[in-house]
Design an enzyme around this catalytic site. Structure first.
Site, PDB file in Angstrom:
ATOM      1  N   ASN A 168       0.802  -1.236   0.000  1.00 61.90           N
ATOM      2  CA  ASN A 168       0.000   0.000   0.000  1.00 61.90           C
ATOM      3  C   ASN A 168       0.834   1.285   0.000  1.00 61.90           C
ATOM      4  O   ASN A 168       0.355   2.317  -0.452  1.00 61.90           O
ATOM      5  CB  ASN A 168      -1.061  -0.017   1.103  1.00 61.90           C
ATOM      6  CG  ASN A 168      -0.487   0.018   2.487  1.00 61.90           C
ATOM      7  OD1 ASN A 168       0.655  -0.385   2.699  1.00 61.90           O
ATOM      8  ND2 ASN A 168      -1.261   0.492   3.434  1.00 61.90           N
ATOM      9  N   GLU A 267       4.562  -3.792  12.433  1.00 59.96           N
ATOM     10  CA  GLU A 267       3.588  -2.718  12.126  1.00 59.96           C
ATOM     11  C   GLU A 267       2.420  -3.406  11.437  1.00 59.96           C
ATOM     12  O   GLU A 267       2.516  -3.778  10.270  1.00 59.96           O
ATOM     13  CB  GLU A 267       4.218  -1.673  11.203  1.00 59.96           C
ATOM     14  CG  GLU A 267       5.376  -0.907  11.813  1.00 59.96           C
ATOM     15  CD  GLU A 267       4.960   0.079  12.888  1.00 59.96           C
ATOM     16  OE1 GLU A 267       3.749   0.339  13.027  1.00 59.96           O
ATOM     17  OE2 GLU A 267       5.846   0.559  13.607  1.00 59.96           O
ATOM     18  N   CYS A 301      -3.239   1.729   6.577  1.00 57.72           N
ATOM     19  CA  CYS A 301      -3.454   1.106   7.888  1.00 57.72           C
ATOM     20  C   CYS A 301      -4.033   2.106   8.874  1.00 57.72           C
ATOM     21  O   CYS A 301      -4.700   1.741   9.823  1.00 57.72           O
ATOM     22  CB  CYS A 301      -2.151   0.554   8.418  1.00 57.72           C
ATOM     23  SG  CYS A 301      -0.844   1.790   8.409  1.00 57.72           S
ATOM     24  N   GLU A 475       8.344   3.022  14.566  1.00 55.50           N
ATOM     25  CA  GLU A 475       9.213   3.440  13.464  1.00 55.50           C
ATOM     26  C   GLU A 475       9.229   4.961  13.421  1.00 55.50           C
ATOM     27  O   GLU A 475       8.209   5.604  13.683  1.00 55.50           O
ATOM     28  CB  GLU A 475       8.690   2.875  12.138  1.00 55.50           C
ATOM     29  CG  GLU A 475       8.835   1.357  12.094  1.00 55.50           C
ATOM     30  CD  GLU A 475       8.560   0.751  10.720  1.00 55.50           C
ATOM     31  OE1 GLU A 475       7.621   1.200  10.053  1.00 55.50           O
ATOM     32  OE2 GLU A 475       9.291  -0.182  10.346  1.00 55.50           O
TER      33      GLU A 475
HETATM   34  P1  NAD Z   1       0.175  -8.895   3.958  1.00 59.29           P
HETATM   35  O1  NAD Z   1       0.337  -9.221   5.398  1.00 59.29           O
HETATM   36  O2  NAD Z   1      -0.650  -9.778   3.126  1.00 59.29           O
HETATM   37  O3  NAD Z   1       1.598  -8.851   3.236  1.00 59.29           O
HETATM   38  C1  NAD Z   1       2.657  -8.043   3.735  1.00 59.29           C
HETATM   39  C2  NAD Z   1       3.976  -8.609   3.254  1.00 59.29           C
HETATM   40  O4  NAD Z   1       4.154  -9.906   3.824  1.00 59.29           O
HETATM   41  C3  NAD Z   1       4.072  -8.799   1.737  1.00 59.29           C
HETATM   42  O5  NAD Z   1       5.387  -8.519   1.338  1.00 59.29           O
HETATM   43  C4  NAD Z   1       3.768 -10.285   1.574  1.00 59.29           C
HETATM   44  O6  NAD Z   1       4.329 -10.841   0.410  1.00 59.29           O
HETATM   45  C5  NAD Z   1       4.448 -10.850   2.814  1.00 59.29           C
HETATM   46  N1  NAD Z   1       3.942 -12.161   3.240  1.00 59.29           N
HETATM   47  C6  NAD Z   1       2.712 -12.689   3.076  1.00 59.29           C
HETATM   48  N2  NAD Z   1       2.656 -13.905   3.642  1.00 59.29           N
HETATM   49  C7  NAD Z   1       3.875 -14.153   4.183  1.00 59.29           C
HETATM   50  C8  NAD Z   1       4.454 -15.240   4.911  1.00 59.29           C
HETATM   51  N3  NAD Z   1       3.759 -16.322   5.214  1.00 59.29           N
HETATM   52  N4  NAD Z   1       5.719 -15.134   5.302  1.00 59.29           N
HETATM   53  C9  NAD Z   1       6.447 -14.029   5.025  1.00 59.29           C
HETATM   54  N5  NAD Z   1       5.967 -12.965   4.350  1.00 59.29           N
HETATM   55  C10 NAD Z   1       4.696 -13.029   3.934  1.00 59.29           C
HETATM   56  O7  NAD Z   1      -0.326  -7.391   3.913  1.00 59.29           O
HETATM   57  P2  NAD Z   1      -0.674  -6.512   2.645  1.00 59.29           P
HETATM   58  O8  NAD Z   1      -1.988  -6.967   2.105  1.00 59.29           O
HETATM   59  O9  NAD Z   1       0.498  -6.440   1.713  1.00 59.29           O
HETATM   60  O10 NAD Z   1      -0.807  -5.062   3.307  1.00 59.29           O
HETATM   61  C11 NAD Z   1      -1.960  -4.623   3.925  1.00 59.29           C
HETATM   62  C12 NAD Z   1      -1.858  -4.792   5.429  1.00 59.29           C
HETATM   63  O11 NAD Z   1      -0.715  -4.090   5.910  1.00 59.29           O
HETATM   64  C13 NAD Z   1      -3.041  -4.197   6.151  1.00 59.29           C
HETATM   65  O12 NAD Z   1      -3.434  -5.038   7.196  1.00 59.29           O
HETATM   66  C14 NAD Z   1      -2.475  -2.884   6.712  1.00 59.29           C
HETATM   67  O13 NAD Z   1      -3.162  -2.386   7.827  1.00 59.29           O
HETATM   68  C15 NAD Z   1      -1.088  -3.284   7.018  1.00 59.29           C
HETATM   69  N6  NAD Z   1      -0.222  -2.097   7.099  1.00 59.29           N
HETATM   70  C16 NAD Z   1       0.221  -1.712   8.329  1.00 59.29           C
HETATM   71  C17 NAD Z   1       1.006  -0.584   8.432  1.00 59.29           C
HETATM   72  C18 NAD Z   1       1.515  -0.116   9.772  1.00 59.29           C
HETATM   73  O14 NAD Z   1       2.407   0.708   9.772  1.00 59.29           O
HETATM   74  N7  NAD Z   1       0.983  -0.590  10.887  1.00 59.29           N
HETATM   75  C19 NAD Z   1       1.346   0.133   7.285  1.00 59.29           C
HETATM   76  C20 NAD Z   1       0.876  -0.293   6.055  1.00 59.29           C
HETATM   77  C21 NAD Z   1       0.095  -1.434   5.975  1.00 59.29           C
END
Ligand code: NAD
Length: 495
Positions: A168, A267, A301, A475
């Protein structure tokens, strides 16, 4: 008079997709994956294939760890001033190439150019901020209470870091980790999201040009993130996992890291309440709601996920928000007029549709939007719902889209109770002209970050992070961001 037409292929501001998809970035070079396979990158505005990037294997991941290990000693021993100057150069190059980077982000993520430009400025700022912090890492010195010895505390780089980022904010989520890790003296391996890898690779070229030595930053994309990242975490030289993404994947990674007792920063997801009290400045609250809800078309997020409005101002707020949401220009991210781009995938659109249907079934009223379009691209229209009940799925799950659900409340106590009725605790928004009430409510809301009479909370100079299921660690901010990549070493001595 003839006017010269710009040749986009010779315009440095136009993204070079081929260069951004030429290989994995390991040891300062571009290499193919050992699998020989690739991952397609889709333009969410058109559903066309933009590029294909290498699909890394466990062997590629091992090469990245080797490269980071070779770079580790010289990077930790590089003078802080030198590290700082390299980080500063990363900032300058990102600003010079801002339009190119923003266009690339819009192409692969779909977000509106104006949001992408904002992201580039935010992402670059992590390099400027950490360039300034890199030369201000200090330790502690004291006398033991017994008087028998001195206590010296030295902060040292934690070691090789695995960084995993979501789609995102393809630039900012990476630089928010890379910049403090490098400032602290750590080499990193970045695993960006497969949906948006091009920005991560384009940034790697910038780091190289800025003077980041080979092996200090490695970038690899994989369609098999579980096994590939588990193999990296199993290498005893890897000492840190910094993850941004969903709470579900965060839990899986915490369990994986626990096997090797690896330090984790997490995060995770959010479910931000946006509370408007009767005494709020209506126009300011509407401006704030549009930013908190619609930055990145709701794919943030920190996005306002539940909008609670006190009875006296409810109807005026709902009417104002509906007018603003219905007037938004929806279109391809790269179109300069677009205010709301597409979602990242078809699956994301379907999830939003499911949440809206569920809320309607439970009695919510649709004030605008709510209908899927049949056009190509992963679009969902800006939507406002009112009378969303507390048991609606969207009150408990991240919507991650342009849907603003409004619910009415009567008292301050009720607003706090509603706000805290979630497993998440990332961000919250409060609008009131009564500062005492604003601070009182802020202190009672269970969230890592509160925006009081503001629609935007993120700032590289402030500690970003959540409580409850929204994460562990912070962060950015003074010391916080860098501290996640350092360990305290205590030396006892007497003289
Ligand atoms: P996601 O958890 O599906 O994926 C995040 C990352 O993890 C990607 O690079 C993905 O390829 C990797 N991943 C997926 N499965 C994995 C596994 N089993 N092992 C290792 N890596 C794996 O999240 P998304 O859909 O890419 O992003 C959206 C989410 O991120 C939302 O829940 C959002 O709230 C959160 N987010 C949080 C913050 C924050 O700062 N708190 C910031 C941005 C997004």
């Amino acid at each position: 008079m003839t006017v010269a037409q710009p040749d986009l292929h010779h315009d440095r501001q136009f993204p070079d997709i081929q260069a951004a998809s030429r290989g994995l970035y390991i040891d300062g070079g571009w290499v193919s994956s050992q699998s020989g396979k690739t991952i397609e990158v889709i333009d969410p505005s058109t559903e066309a294939i933009l590029a294909a990037v290498p699909d890394a294997t466990i062997e590629d991941a091992a090469a990245a760890v080797e490269s980071a290990a070779r770079a580790a000693v010289s990077w930790r021993e590089t003078a802080p001033r030198k590290r700082s100057e390299i980080l500063r150069r990363c900032f300058e190059l990102m600003i010079e190439r801002a339009e190119m980077l923003a266009t690339l982000i819009s192409m692969e993520n779909g977000k509106a150019l104006r949001d992408a430009r904002g992201e580039v400025a935010y992402a670059a700022e992590f390099f400027r901020w950490n360039a300034e912090e890199a030369v201000r890492i200090t330790g502690e010195y004291g006398v033991a209470p017994s008087g028998s010895n001195r206590i010296i505390v030295d902060y040292q780089p934690i070691g090789i870091c695995l960084l995993i980022t979501p789609w995102n904010f393809p630039a900012a989520m990476a630089t928010r980790k890379i910049a403090p890790a490098l400032a602290a003296g750590c080499p990193v391996i970045l695993k960006p999201a497969s949906e948006t890898p091009l920005t991560a690779y384009a940034l790697a070229s910038i780091y190289e040009e800025a003077g980041v030595p080979p092996g200090v930053v490695n970038v690899l994309t994989t369609s098999n993130p579980g096994p590939v990242t588990a193999a990296i975490l199993a290498d005893p030289r890897v000492r840190k996992l910094s993850f941004t993404g969903s709470t579900g994947v965060g839990r899986t990674l915490l369990a994986e890291a626990a096997k090797h007792v690896i330090s984790c920063s997490m995060e995770l997801g959010g479910n931000a309440p946006f509370i408007v009290f009767d005494d709020a400045d209506l126009e300011a609250a509407l401006d704030g709601a549009m930013i908190a809800k619609m930055r990145n078309a709701g794919e943030a997020c920190t996005a306002a996920n539940r909008i609670y409005v006190q009875s006296g101002i409810h109807d005026a707020f709902a009417e104002g928000l509906t007018r603003r949401m219905a007037a938004l220009n929806v279109g391809a991210g790269t179109d300069a007029l677009t205010e709301c781009g597409p979602m990242i995938t078809r699956k994301a659109v379907e999830k939003i549709g499911r949440l809206v249907d569920d809320a309607k079934t439970r009695g919510a009223k649709v004030l605008c939007g709510g209908e899927l379009s049949k056009d190509p691209g992963f679009f969902y229209p800006p939507t406002v719902l009112s009378d969303v009940p507390a048991d609606a799925d969207m009150a408990h799950e991240e919507i991650f889209g342009p849907v603003a659900p409004i619910s009415r409340f009567q008292s301050e106590e009720e607003a706090i109770e509603l706000a805290n009725n979630t497993e998440y605790g990332l961000a919250a928004y409060v609008y009131t002209r009564d500062l005492a009430r604003g601070l009182r409510v802020s202190s009672k809301i269970e969230a890592g970050m509160i925006a009081l009479n503001r629609g935007l909370v993120s700032d590289p100079a402030a500690p970003f992070g959540g409580v409850k299921q929204s994460g562990l660690g912070r962060e950015g901010g003074q010391h916080h961001g860098i501290a996640e990549f350092m360990e305290a070493k205590y030396i006892a001595t007497s003289f």
